[in-house]
Design a protein around this motif. Structure first.
Motif, PDB file in Angstrom:
ATOM      1  N   ARG A  67      30.802  45.194 -43.735  1.00 16.94           N
ATOM      2  CA  ARG A  67      32.351  45.452 -43.603  1.00 16.94           C
ATOM      3  C   ARG A  67      33.153  43.923 -43.615  1.00 16.94           C
ATOM      4  N   GLN A  68      33.776  43.138 -44.489  1.00 13.16           N
ATOM      5  CA  GLN A  68      34.516  42.161 -44.689  1.00 13.16           C
ATOM      6  C   GLN A  68      35.646  42.033 -43.345  1.00 13.16           C
ATOM      7  N   VAL A  69      35.641  41.040 -42.945  1.00 17.31           N
ATOM      8  CA  VAL A  69      36.753  40.915 -41.966  1.00 17.31           C
ATOM      9  C   VAL A  69      37.875  39.727 -42.301  1.00 17.31           C
ATOM     10  N   VAL A  70      39.050  39.536 -41.885  1.00 14.58           N
ATOM     11  CA  VAL A  70      39.528  38.323 -41.830  1.00 14.58           C
ATOM     12  C   VAL A  70      40.170  37.775 -40.085  1.00 14.58           C
ATOM     13  N   ALA A  71      39.726  36.357 -39.623  1.00 10.12           N
ATOM     14  CA  ALA A  71      39.222  35.472 -39.149  1.00 10.12           C
ATOM     15  C   ALA A  71      39.692  34.769 -38.413  1.00 10.12           C
ATOM     16  N   VAL A  72      40.112  34.082 -37.502  1.00  8.27           N
ATOM     17  CA  VAL A  72      40.417  32.808 -37.369  1.00  8.27           C
ATOM     18  C   VAL A  72      39.326  31.780 -37.149  1.00  8.27           C
ATOM     19  N   VAL A  73      38.895  31.011 -37.463  1.00  5.96           N
ATOM     20  CA  VAL A  73      37.254  30.240 -37.254  1.00  5.96           C
ATOM     21  C   VAL A  73      37.628  28.427 -36.465  1.00  5.96           C
ATOM     22  N   ASN A  74      38.367  28.403 -36.703  1.00  7.83           N
ATOM     23  CA  ASN A  74      39.406  26.892 -35.882  1.00  7.83           C
ATOM     24  C   ASN A  74      40.373  26.738 -34.799  1.00  7.83           C
ATOM     25  N   PHE A  75      39.635  28.132 -33.740  1.00  6.61           N
ATOM     26  CA  PHE A  75      40.828  27.910 -32.893  1.00  6.61           C
ATOM     27  C   PHE A  75      39.403  27.211 -32.171  1.00  6.61           C
ATOM     28  N   PRO A  76      39.087  26.783 -30.073  1.00  5.30           N
ATOM     29  CA  PRO A  76      38.478  26.191 -29.049  1.00  5.30           C
ATOM     30  C   PRO A  76      37.691  27.619 -29.083  1.00  5.30           C
ATOM     31  N   LYS A  77      36.403  27.337 -28.915  1.00  2.00           N
ATOM     32  CA  LYS A  77      35.866  28.310 -28.707  1.00  2.00           C
ATOM     33  C   LYS A  77      35.988  28.677 -26.920  1.00  2.00           C
ATOM     34  N   LYS A  78      35.508  30.072 -26.899  1.00  2.00           N
ATOM     35  CA  LYS A  78      36.641  30.989 -25.460  1.00  2.00           C
ATOM     36  C   LYS A  78      35.167  31.373 -25.361  1.00  2.00           C
ATOM     37  N   GLN A  79      34.752  31.044 -23.755  1.00  4.74           N
ATOM     38  CA  GLN A  79      34.021  32.245 -23.355  1.00  4.74           C
ATOM     39  C   GLN A  79      35.020  33.311 -22.504  1.00  4.74           C
ATOM     40  N   ILE A  80      34.214  34.336 -22.558  1.00  2.64           N
ATOM     41  CA  ILE A  80      34.410  35.744 -22.018  1.00  2.64           C
ATOM     42  C   ILE A  80      33.946  36.744 -21.588  1.00  2.64           C
ATOM     43  N   GLY A  81      33.260  36.590 -20.406  1.00  2.00           N
ATOM     44  CA  GLY A  81      32.369  37.226 -19.539  1.00  2.00           C
ATOM     45  C   GLY A  81      31.018  36.176 -20.146  1.00  2.00           C
ATOM     46  N   PRO A  82      30.198  36.818 -20.389  1.00  2.00           N
ATOM     47  CA  PRO A  82      28.720  36.320 -20.882  1.00  2.00           C
ATOM     48  C   PRO A  82      28.487  35.892 -22.151  1.00  2.00           C
ATOM     49  N   ILE A  83      29.318  36.195 -22.874  1.00  2.00           N
ATOM     50  CA  ILE A  83      29.774  35.566 -24.103  1.00  2.00           C
ATOM     51  C   ILE A  83      30.978  33.999 -24.437  1.00  2.00           C
TER      52      ILE A  83
END
Length: 115
Positions: A67-83
């Motif tokens: 599937r194609q999706v729309v995403a924001v790619v220029n936010f800072p990386k965010k730690q969410i649990g182990p990922i």
């Protein structure tokens, strides 16, 4: 949420909303709320990005592949649990509060910026 807080067009242009293709979707077992870990391919310029997405109510992992999706790619990386989430896949809440993905209605090249 209010629409009474206008932003300038230059502010909008700062947000990098790009089209990517989901190439992997796995259950995020460590998440506090049901979620998937997505691998999204944004093409050669941006490459693969990882995201955590709370979209389990409307989608199964196997239905997301390709599937194609729309995403924001220029936010800072965010730690969410182990990922570490590297992009924000966008969607809308339906009447039941479930998230429906924001997707292009036609196939477009990976990495294309929303205008």
């Amino acid at each position: 949420m209010s629409i009474h807080n206008p932003i300038g067009f230059d502010d909008f242009l700062k947000v990098e909303l790009r089209v990517g293709r989901i190439v992997d979707a796995q259950v995020f077992k460590e998440a506090r709320k049901p979620a998937y870990v997505l691998q999204v391919d944004f093409g050669p310029e941006i490459g693969l990005r990882k995201s955590s997405a709370q979209i389990t109510a409307l989608y199964q992992p196997e239905d997301l592949l390709g599937r194609q999706v729309v995403a924001v790619v220029n936010f800072p990386k965010k730690q969410i649990g182990p990922i570490q989430s590297e992009c924000l896949v966008t969607g809308f809440h339906n009447a039941e509060g479930e998230v429906a993905l924001c997707v292009p209605d036609r196939e477009v090249p990976l990495g294309t910026k929303l205008l």
